[in-house]
Design a protein around this motif. Structure first.
Motif, mmCIF file in Angstrom:
data_model
loop_
_atom_site.group_PDB
_atom_site.id
_atom_site.type_symbol
_atom_site.label_atom_id
_atom_site.label_comp_id
_atom_site.label_asym_id
_atom_site.label_seq_id
_atom_site.Cartn_x
_atom_site.Cartn_y
_atom_site.Cartn_z
ATOM 1 N N PRO A 217 0.818 -1.220 0.000
ATOM 2 C CA PRO A 217 0.000 0.000 0.000
ATOM 3 C C PRO A 217 0.845 1.260 0.000
ATOM 4 O O PRO A 217 0.333 2.349 -0.264
ATOM 5 N N THR A 218 2.150 1.123 0.257
ATOM 6 C CA THR A 218 3.032 2.294 0.294
ATOM 7 C C THR A 218 3.680 2.579 -1.058
ATOM 8 O O THR A 218 4.379 3.587 -1.197
ATOM 9 N N PRO B 5 19.735 -4.805 -8.610
ATOM 10 C CA PRO B 5 18.666 -5.211 -7.695
ATOM 11 C C PRO B 5 17.531 -4.191 -7.612
ATOM 12 O O PRO B 5 17.750 -2.987 -7.743
ATOM 13 N N ILE B 6 16.326 -4.683 -7.415
ATOM 14 C CA ILE B 6 15.195 -3.795 -7.200
ATOM 15 C C ILE B 6 15.356 -3.132 -5.835
ATOM 16 O O ILE B 6 16.086 -3.635 -4.969
ATOM 17 N N VAL B 7 14.703 -2.011 -5.644
ATOM 18 C CA VAL B 7 14.784 -1.275 -4.386
ATOM 19 C C VAL B 7 13.448 -1.367 -3.661
ATOM 20 O O VAL B 7 12.396 -1.055 -4.235
ATOM 21 N N ILE B 8 13.496 -1.808 -2.406
ATOM 22 C CA ILE B 8 12.311 -1.927 -1.567
ATOM 23 C C ILE B 8 12.437 -0.937 -0.417
ATOM 24 O O ILE B 8 13.499 -0.812 0.195
ATOM 25 N N LYS B 9 11.365 -0.246 -0.127
ATOM 26 C CA LYS B 9 11.376 0.715 0.978
ATOM 27 C C LYS B 9 11.478 -0.028 2.309
ATOM 28 O O LYS B 9 10.820 -1.049 2.515
ATOM 29 N N GLU B 10 12.309 0.495 3.216
ATOM 30 C CA GLU B 10 12.486 -0.153 4.510
ATOM 31 C C GLU B 10 11.264 0.044 5.411
ATOM 32 O O GLU B 10 10.528 1.023 5.300
ATOM 33 N N GLY B 11 11.036 -0.929 6.294
ATOM 34 C CA GLY B 11 10.028 -0.811 7.335
ATOM 35 C C GLY B 11 8.594 -0.686 6.862
ATOM 36 O O GLY B 11 7.772 -0.081 7.545
ATOM 37 N N VAL B 12 8.264 -1.274 5.701
ATOM 38 C CA VAL B 12 6.898 -1.185 5.203
ATOM 39 C C VAL B 12 6.308 -2.586 5.039
ATOM 40 O O VAL B 12 7.016 -3.573 4.906
ATOM 41 N N GLU B 13 4.982 -2.632 5.046
ATOM 42 C CA GLU B 13 4.299 -3.894 4.804
ATOM 43 C C GLU B 13 4.203 -4.144 3.304
ATOM 44 O O GLU B 13 3.887 -3.250 2.540
ATOM 45 N N TYR B 14 4.517 -5.359 2.912
ATOM 46 C CA TYR B 14 4.412 -5.724 1.504
ATOM 47 C C TYR B 14 3.971 -7.176 1.425
ATOM 48 O O TYR B 14 3.991 -7.902 2.432
ATOM 49 N N GLU C 271 6.896 -7.695 6.591
ATOM 50 C CA GLU C 271 7.403 -6.327 6.803
ATOM 51 C C GLU C 271 8.874 -6.289 6.470
ATOM 52 O O GLU C 271 9.660 -7.130 6.936
ATOM 53 N N SER C 272 9.264 -5.339 5.650
ATOM 54 C CA SER C 272 10.673 -5.222 5.276
ATOM 55 C C SER C 272 11.493 -4.706 6.455
ATOM 56 O O SER C 272 11.007 -3.900 7.253
ATOM 57 N N PRO C 273 12.743 -5.171 6.576
ATOM 58 C CA PRO C 273 13.603 -4.691 7.672
ATOM 59 C C PRO C 273 13.871 -3.199 7.540
ATOM 60 O O PRO C 273 13.647 -2.607 6.481
ATOM 61 N N SER C 274 14.351 -2.606 8.609
ATOM 62 C CA SER C 274 14.677 -1.181 8.565
ATOM 63 C C SER C 274 15.934 -0.920 9.374
ATOM 64 O O SER C 274 16.382 -1.758 10.158
ATOM 65 N N GLY C 275 16.503 0.264 9.170
ATOM 66 C CA GLY C 275 17.706 0.648 9.897
ATOM 67 C C GLY C 275 18.913 0.715 8.977
ATOM 68 O O GLY C 275 18.917 0.157 7.876
ATOM 69 N N LYS D 299 17.624 -4.439 -2.733
ATOM 70 C CA LYS D 299 18.267 -3.605 -1.721
ATOM 71 C C LYS D 299 17.181 -2.869 -0.953
ATOM 72 O O LYS D 299 16.073 -2.661 -1.476
ATOM 73 N N LEU D 300 17.490 -2.485 0.259
ATOM 74 C CA LEU D 300 16.566 -1.677 1.062
ATOM 75 C C LEU D 300 17.007 -0.224 1.035
ATOM 76 O O LEU D 300 18.205 0.066 1.034
ATOM 77 N N ALA D 301 16.044 0.674 0.993
ATOM 78 C CA ALA D 301 16.352 2.112 0.970
ATOM 79 C C ALA D 301 15.272 2.848 1.754
ATOM 80 O O ALA D 301 14.264 2.270 2.174
ATOM 81 N N LYS D 302 15.474 4.138 1.940
ATOM 82 C CA LYS D 302 14.503 4.928 2.686
ATOM 83 C C LYS D 302 13.222 5.162 1.889
ATOM 84 O O LYS D 302 12.180 5.442 2.483
ATOM 85 N N GLU D 303 13.300 5.056 0.561
ATOM 86 C CA GLU D 303 12.126 5.240 -0.286
ATOM 87 C C GLU D 303 12.150 4.219 -1.425
ATOM 88 O O GLU D 303 13.214 3.707 -1.781
ATOM 89 N N TRP D 304 10.963 3.964 -1.982
ATOM 90 C CA TRP D 304 10.895 3.152 -3.183
ATOM 91 C C TRP D 304 11.585 3.900 -4.327
ATOM 92 O O TRP D 304 11.641 5.121 -4.313
#
Length: 203
Positions: A73-74, A98-107, A163-167, A197-202
């Motif tokens: 939804p994000t 690699p695709i970029v996934i936003k950290e700390g979000v539900e997917y 939920e994607s990891p964060s930090g 990869k994880l990032a602060k934004e999609w």
């Protein structure tokens, strides 16, 4: 191509205590089974089994995996992340970039697939995630029971949300994923590698 350092049992489907897979039957055999049982007839109808219908030719794989999609939804409006499992060039590109996934979000993961013949049950999606060769996550989700679609159309299965990891630590490095669709008998219908990869934004 196999991901490095896969453990022998990484992709072994989980066993349910007391459950024993039954012998596989074709759609035609299921259609004839206990034809007078109304509740069974409703179940067979839900699988697309039509009494008296000709069974699809039992050639090739029972299941064809078409796409894998990441939904959230994000995600920005209009953005989709979809892999064509049968496009080897596109999959190779995702491994290199690699695709970029936003950290700390539900997917959630969803797959599109077709049942070519017979009835499937005990088919599941297993995903192993590694970073620097070390396993950091395993996801296992059951597809359910399906028969060949009466109109030859594909099915879409949405799996439970994650939920994607964060930090800062989570955002460092690349995550290598190996996905597999396999049944209780060990038959593999699809097996592919991808990276994110994880990032602060999609992006």
């Amino acid at each position: 191509m196999s991901a490095p350092h896969d453990e022998p049992d990484d992709f072994a489907p989980s066993n349910t205590p007391g459950y024993k897979p039954t012998a596989a039957k074709t759609a035609e055999e299921y259609a004839k089974l206990d034809a007078e049982d109304e509740s069974l007839a409703r179940w067979k109808a839900s699988l697309g089994i039509i009494p008296g219908a000709a069974d699809a030719p039992a050639t090739g794989p029972k299941v064809s995996i078409l796409t894998l999609e990441l939904g959230s939804p994000t995600l920005p409006a209009g953005k989709t992340i979809t892999f064509n499992i049968n496009d080897q060039a596109a999959l190779a590109e995702i491994k290199k970039n690699p695709i970029v996934i936003k950290e700390g979000v539900e997917y959630n993961v969803r797959i599109t697939f077709k049942v070519n013949h017979s009835i499937i049950s005990g088919v599941r999606y297993i995903q192993i995630v590694k970073r620097a060769g070390v396993k950091v996550d395993k996801m296992e989700q059951m597809l359910g029971s399906y028969g060949p679609h009466p109109k030859g159309e594909a099915y879409v299965k949405n799996f439970d949300p994650e939920e994607s990891p964060s930090g800062m630590l989570a955002r460092s490095g690349t995550y290598n994923v190996r996905s597999r669709v396999i049944d209780d008998d060990g038959e593999v219908y699809a097996d592919w590698d991808w990276s994110f990869k994880l990032a602060k934004e999609w992006s």
